[in-house]
Design an enzyme around this catalytic site. Structure first.
Site, PDB file in Angstrom:
ATOM      1  N   ASN B  71       0.829  -1.200   0.000  1.00 48.25           N
ATOM      2  CA  ASN B  71       0.000   0.000   0.000  1.00 48.25           C
ATOM      3  C   ASN B  71       0.864   1.251   0.000  1.00 48.25           C
ATOM      4  OD1 ASN B  71      -0.420   1.922   2.523  1.00 48.25           O
ATOM      5  ND2 ASN B  71       0.143  -0.103   3.339  1.00 48.25           N
ATOM      6  N   LEU B  75      -0.813   8.031   4.344  1.00 45.86           N
ATOM      7  CA  LEU B  75      -1.195   8.715   5.573  1.00 45.86           C
ATOM      8  C   LEU B  75      -2.291   9.766   5.390  1.00 45.86           C
ATOM      9  CD1 LEU B  75       2.440   8.983   6.891  1.00 45.86           C
ATOM     10  CD2 LEU B  75       0.736   7.286   7.561  1.00 45.86           C
ATOM     11  N   CYS B 132       8.045   7.773   9.118  1.00 45.65           N
ATOM     12  CA  CYS B 132       7.620   8.899   8.299  1.00 45.65           C
ATOM     13  C   CYS B 132       8.814   9.740   7.936  1.00 45.65           C
ATOM     14  CB  CYS B 132       6.648   9.773   9.078  1.00 45.65           C
ATOM     15  SG  CYS B 132       5.116   8.942   9.346  1.00 45.65           S
ATOM     16  N   GLY B 246       1.607  -9.604   9.572  1.00 47.81           N
ATOM     17  CA  GLY B 246       1.158 -10.834   8.939  1.00 47.81           C
ATOM     18  C   GLY B 246       0.325 -11.749   9.806  1.00 47.81           C
TER      19      GLY B 246
HETATM   20  C1  FMN Z   1      -3.650   0.015   4.092  1.00 44.35           C
HETATM   21  C2  FMN Z   1      -2.710   0.163   5.241  1.00 44.35           C
HETATM   22  C3  FMN Z   1      -2.604   1.403   5.907  1.00 44.35           C
HETATM   23  C4  FMN Z   1      -1.738   1.534   6.983  1.00 44.35           C
HETATM   24  N1  FMN Z   1      -1.663   2.744   7.636  1.00 44.35           N
HETATM   25  C5  FMN Z   1      -0.844   2.870   8.726  1.00 44.35           C
HETATM   26  C6  FMN Z   1      -0.790   4.086   9.477  1.00 44.35           C
HETATM   27  O1  FMN Z   1      -1.502   5.034   9.202  1.00 44.35           O
HETATM   28  N2  FMN Z   1       0.084   4.165  10.521  1.00 44.35           N
HETATM   29  C7  FMN Z   1       0.868   3.114  10.890  1.00 44.35           C
HETATM   30  O2  FMN Z   1       1.632   3.212  11.855  1.00 44.35           O
HETATM   31  N3  FMN Z   1       0.822   1.935  10.211  1.00 44.35           N
HETATM   32  C8  FMN Z   1      -0.010   1.794   9.139  1.00 44.35           C
HETATM   33  N4  FMN Z   1      -0.065   0.600   8.470  1.00 44.35           N
HETATM   34  C9  FMN Z   1       0.790  -0.531   8.923  1.00 44.35           C
HETATM   35  C10 FMN Z   1       0.010  -1.543   9.765  1.00 44.35           C
HETATM   36  O3  FMN Z   1      -0.503  -0.937  10.928  1.00 44.35           O
HETATM   37  C11 FMN Z   1       0.905  -2.719  10.145  1.00 44.35           C
HETATM   38  O4  FMN Z   1       1.989  -2.252  10.910  1.00 44.35           O
HETATM   39  C12 FMN Z   1       1.444  -3.444   8.936  1.00 44.35           C
HETATM   40  O5  FMN Z   1       0.467  -3.519   7.932  1.00 44.35           O
HETATM   41  C13 FMN Z   1       1.933  -4.863   9.252  1.00 44.35           C
HETATM   42  O6  FMN Z   1       0.924  -5.656   9.781  1.00 44.35           O
HETATM   43  P1  FMN Z   1       0.022  -6.648   8.882  1.00 44.35           P
HETATM   44  O7  FMN Z   1       0.965  -7.484   8.089  1.00 44.35           O
HETATM   45  O8  FMN Z   1      -0.796  -7.429   9.864  1.00 44.35           O
HETATM   46  O9  FMN Z   1      -0.813  -5.781   8.013  1.00 44.35           O
HETATM   47  C14 FMN Z   1      -0.939   0.449   7.386  1.00 44.35           C
HETATM   48  C15 FMN Z   1      -1.053  -0.779   6.731  1.00 44.35           C
HETATM   49  C16 FMN Z   1      -1.934  -0.938   5.672  1.00 44.35           C
HETATM   50  C17 FMN Z   1      -2.029  -2.272   4.993  1.00 44.35           C
END
Ligand code: FMN
Ligand code: FAD
Ligand code: FAD
Ligand code: FMN
Ligand code: FES
Ligand code: FES
Lengths: 274, 311, 311, 274
Positions: B71, B75, B132, B246
């Site tokens: 993605n 933000l 960021c 994940g």
């Molecule tokens: C669509 C999307 C938007 C995300 N937006 C943020 C965000 O605004 N701030 C943040 O710290 N992490 C953001 N993340 C990261 C997730 O919180 C998480 O750390 C990351 O996706 C890994 O976990 P997962 O594999 O379970 O998705 C985003 C992830 C995705 C997929």
């Protein structure tokens, strides 16, 4: 309108056009109860995580009494191929209904053009049905364009829903020879009265042309858009497209197909940036 | 045994269970309200919030990958004021424990967002997203460097009385080192991992598949990497660690708890299965009952490791 | 168009096509000889070789992951002498272009292995694996640091006249920086990526699933990460770049070429589909024919990128 | 012996015991031509990359004339579940034959014990067949242990291949009550003559016990081992187990199940480290 995650039983899953456009009939009473034309469902095509994302499909038919919904889909990639292999009696995991749906035009609307390109017709059929019931006095003309006649879905699906159908095919095998926008131009030049409102769904390139035309002629229009979807719920903000809605977010706004759409007033999209 | 005690204590905060949702994958909670009983979750971590509204990145913002997605949402958010006025009240009214994920383009901006949120009830912690770009320092990410990471944490710490979770990026030589720096700087908790920088291209059009060219990979594909990061960080710091990356099933979540995470966040799988967080919570409960463990904290960090060498 | 020109020039070496096999996934070539016409490949990169024989890590050495695997084989090999005597002759006799992947526990060891291989015909390049613990420096990996990475390259450069490929680890804050350091140090080519540090555990036995606890993730799961690394490195250096990581199909390989890799290495998928390398080669040829491109080098690096910002 | 990658047609894929042990009959002429008892094939259970690795299975039957091979497998996880869902007429991608196979004992061998635990019996059936043909004068005794009688594969598969079958079941539902090693002890204590050689295949815990006993009595043995496999070809070095073979590599050696095995002389494995 409540969203549901529903394990829907497949009542049928059969080609309606050639080998690559299917009709999937599903027993999904919770979703059917809430669904409106122009809304969509997110389908989980496989229990595994590959493919990872659900796939969005518009409602093609909604039968609230029987608790049945239908989608019409074209096989274009991995997800739709897997979907096409599912058999009657199996189940699929649905999420819906999602999005805003088509809005009705003003009560006194006299002429409605419904413009469908390719598989976009499927989303417009329940829209036509709704218009027939709720705006019975308006004249409904369907422009329906495809590449070649064999790609047309059978007219039994929509013939009774509109006063006139104007076909166009790229190769002239049915109706007007040329793309749908040329077909529209042709009819306008012939002196056909411009519509009070248009409803459109189809490939992006078609929507862009029609949007430009509608904006130039100040014809209000509702356009059903596509975008890659993450959640379908308005949570991931992945489905953004350049839009003119200012919703507190910023100067240069984006609208979100899954919750501000998929149906947008024509003026709310920055078509040139799409 | 009738039931198990699922509550976990992470330094200054106590959660009724270790399952939260990950920022950016669960909106502001309300989007999932029809599908998930929000108040049953350990906490809802909302989408990242900045001082001013931000439009986000140009589309396409998402592309599917093998067992995950990339993605570049970038933000997008309505800014902290609109958040407090329009988004937060719903969760406050429902008594859902909220963690607000915050970010900024400068150290001061982080601090200012934090101070605005300081008096908000229901906000049990602030999660600092340090993945960021630091606009002052030429766009290098705050979290890629111990000193900038530490400075953000210190600044936030000064302006808020809320517990602070610092969320780490995996794209560093030593995540353990960054974790130690933010611990030193006063972070109460550390969370890892954020998405991994990634990319996808279209061989026919010869263009990137994301409007922003670069995005972040998440989903089941990254789980083994995330688990290693959490293992390293647990070893390196004394503050509690939240595992992210994940997690799609209860078994995945239990793996993170086993290596020592005190809680987990469920991210991308919310898109595939919106009820994943609650199903994972159920699965953890059933596992513990099956294993005769009455207290989830008795399971956390019980991995038996003798020694390990090179890879 | 009858056929396409698939040959690529990577600084001092010319390959008949851009498809090689990745070290450790294709043995010493012979293991695949019944299944793959070895001489049709761009090159065969053999399993990592050290000065002395090494037993490798305790089992289990492999665990499956989502769309990939984690390995902790631990660089088992018979040592450079046995390699030259028993393994290399087969490939030399068949006229297969060979790249020897080398590693050591000290800078000197790298140099010594390189000098022993210097006069071997058929060895078109040495590939330096810098993802190895630097025993002198407390086990930190050579490749995690610009200066140690550079030192290894310089030392090898001094003892060999063969072209040098330096293979980078993705587990660094900035892979572009390391790439620049090894370019500066005289590397002729750079290859990325090696496996990503990862881990798996068993929630029932509460033990790691690998004998070595930690391993490296490879396979389709890591492709988007690898592609981003290659993209970054291509931008950062002037020497040619070889793309590695999760390549399983011709389309994957073409993605790496598109972002600017001059050649690719096919790794883990050899385990799933032993004929993958040759099928990928065929697929690239067919794609180019279909697209009317007569020379693969005309496709390499033609990604259209306007600009990109934050993730 | 050449290795082949072969798309094999499934002639049948049916349970032979209860619901979880299957017999998969495959038309695979290239592999059948080269196969020997004790060798194995690596099966790609799905076209996708999840599961990513192939799964190894021993030959259960080899019919060179008809170009048919069989494997017998127990459903234990994701891969074997997917395999069990395949239907007659579909194909699976095989890699084989792999590994070394069983070696024959000296010509003058008088007593052979073949010791099978659970699904390990499947690898020993072609071994018994080979022994019957090539060492016709030796007495062949089969020890065959399972948890409960319903887990035994039908005796029609092996009865004719040996002079005697000694069953053991944990719950006593067939033959000796107890584990197979206790059954052996019991027969030895009863005065049964010790064998000249043993062949064993089964769960690791059983192999370890029998290995210790064989080593203590200096009985030569060939043990068929399992390990997680990457390539099956000797390339990835993923299948290592602690072994006593010194093949130039090092002081503390490992042997590789896929190419130095899967059948090992009992003394070549460091059983205590397994
Ligand atoms: C669509 C999307 C938007 C995300 N937006 C943020 C965000 O605004 N701030 C943040 O710290 N992490 C953001 N993340 C990261 C997730 O919180 C998480 O750390 C990351 O996706 C890994 O976990 P997962 O594999 O379970 O998705 C985003 C992830 C995705 C997929
Ligand atoms: C609101 C909405 C309603 C839709 N309604 C219909 C419908 O009624 N009938 C129909 O045939 N199609 C419809 N589509 C398009 C349909 O979702 C895609 O064709 C489908 O997702 C492709 O999946 P795939 O795995 O087969 O293709 P892939 O192999 O994934 O890709 C093939 C093409 O489909 C596009 N695509 C892939 N995933 C998505 C996604 N999650 N969202 C949007 N596009 C995607 C890709 O960009 C690519 O161009 C709709 C899309 C949206 C957004
Ligand atoms: C040389 C050899 C011959 C074999 N012959 C037979 C046979 O004839 N019949 C039979 O039923 N089984 C046999 N096995 C075991 C069989 O390979 C495993 O049961 C099978 O791979 C499990 O796959 P799964 O996906 O169903 O299980 P998973 O869900 O992957 O795991 C279940 C269990 O199987 C083990 N396992 C998983 N993958 C492998 C692998 N690649 N290699 C070895 N073990 C693995 C795991 O450690 C775990 O304990 C043999 C194994 C080897 C090494
Ligand atoms: C089993 C295995 C053994 C490996 N051994 C080596 C090695 O000896 N030297 C090396 O530089 N890389 C080694 N690698 C890394 C691969 O060469 C490659 O860089 C990595 O696996 C990523 O590519 P892939 O995703 O295509 O496998 C090994 C990888 C695997 C899976
Ligand atoms: S698809 Fe997630 S917000 Fe629209
Ligand atoms: S499985 Fe690869 S060497 Fe044995």
């Amino acid at each position: 309108m409540k969203k549901h995650q529903e394990e829907a039983v497949i009542l049928d899953n059969i080609p309606i056009i050639g080998q690559d456009t299917y009709r999937l009939i599903l027993q999904a009473p919770m979703i059917a109860r809430e669904a409106r034309p122009g809304q969509f469902v997110m389908v989980r095509v496989d229990k595994s995580y590959d493919p990872f994302l659900r796939r969005p499909f518009s409602f093609f038919r909604i039968d609230k009494e029987e608790g049945i919904i239908e989608i019409g889909y074209k096989v274009v990639g991995r997800g739709t191929t897997l979907l096409s292999q599912k058999k009657r009696g199996q189940t699929v995991d649905l999420l819906g209904p999602l999005g805003n749906g088509f809005r009705l035009p003003p009560e006194d609307t006299s002429d409605i053009w419904v413009i469908a390109g390719g598989v976009g017709i499927t989303a417009l059929i329940p829209c036509l049905e709704d218009l027939r019931i709720k705006r019975p006095k308006a004249k409904r003309v369907l422009f329906y364009g495809v590449k070649t006649a064999s790609e047309l879905i059978p007219s039994s699906f929509f013939k009774s829903l509109c006063h006139e159908v104007l076909y166009s095919t790229d190769d002239g095998t049915m109706g007007f020879r040329g793309v749908i926008t040329e077909c529209i131009d042709y009819h306008v030049q012939k002196g056909e009265k411009l519509p009070s409102v248009i409803y459109a769904c189809g490939p992006l390139i078609m929507l862009k042309h029609i949007a430009r035309w509608a904006l130039a002629h100040s014809i209000p229009g509702q356009f059903c858009l596509e975008s890659i979807m993450g959640c379908g719920l308005g949570a991931c903000l992945g489905c953004a497209v350049p839009g003119n809605i200012r919703h507190g977010n910023s100067e240069k706004g984006y609208v979100h197909v899954c919750f501000e759409g998929p149906v947008f007033p024509v003026e709310n999209i920055r078509w040139d940036e799409l | 045994m009738k039931d198990v005690n699922l509550s976990v204590t992470l330094g200054p905060i106590k959660l009724k269970n270790p399952v939260m949702t990950a920022s950016g994958t669960f909106g502001y909670g309300r989007e999932f309200a029809d599908l998930v009983p929000l108040e049953e979750l350990g906490a809802v971590v909302v989408k990242g919030i900045s001082l001013k509204p931000r439009p986000g990145n140009p589309p396409p913002r998402i592309v599917e990958a093998c067992a995950g997605l990339i993605n570049s949402v970038g933000l997008e958010n309505p800014g902290v004021e609109v958040f407090v006025k329009d988004k937060l009240p719903y969760l406050q009214k429902r008594n859902v424990p909220v963690v607000v994920n915050i970010f900024g383009e400068s150290v001061e901006e982080y601090a200012e967002v934090a101070s605005i949120l300081d008096d908000q009830p229901g906000v049990i912690a602030l999660e600092i997203n340090i993945s960021c770009p630091n606009v002052e320092a030429g766009g290098m990410v705050f979290g890629s460097n111990s000193s900038t990471a530490g400075r953000v944490v210190e600044a936030v710490k000064r302006t808020t009385s809320k517990p602070i979770i610092t969320k780490l990026s995996p794209q560093v030589t030593s995540i353990a080192e960054i974790a130690q720096a933010v611990e030193q700087a006063g972070s109460d908790i550390v969370a890892c991992i954020n998405t991994i920088p990634a990319m996808a291209v279209d061989i026919y059009t010869r263009t990137p598949r994301l409007g922003n060219v670069i995005g972040g990979l998440s989903g089941p594909a990254i789980k083994p990497i995330a688990l290693k990061c959490v293992f390293d960080v647990v070893q390196a710091v004394d503050i509690p660690v939240i595992g992210i990356g994940g997690i799609a099933t209860a078994e995945d979540a239990l793996e993170f708890l086993l290596v020592g995470a005190k809680a987990v966040q469920v991210g991308s799988v919310n898109l595939t299965n919106p009820r994943a967080s609650i199903e994972i919570l159920e699965g953890i409960r059933n596992f513990l009952i099956e294993q005769g463990i009455s207290n989830v904290e008795d399971y956390i960090g019980t991995l038996k490791v003798l020694s390990h060498g090179e890879n």
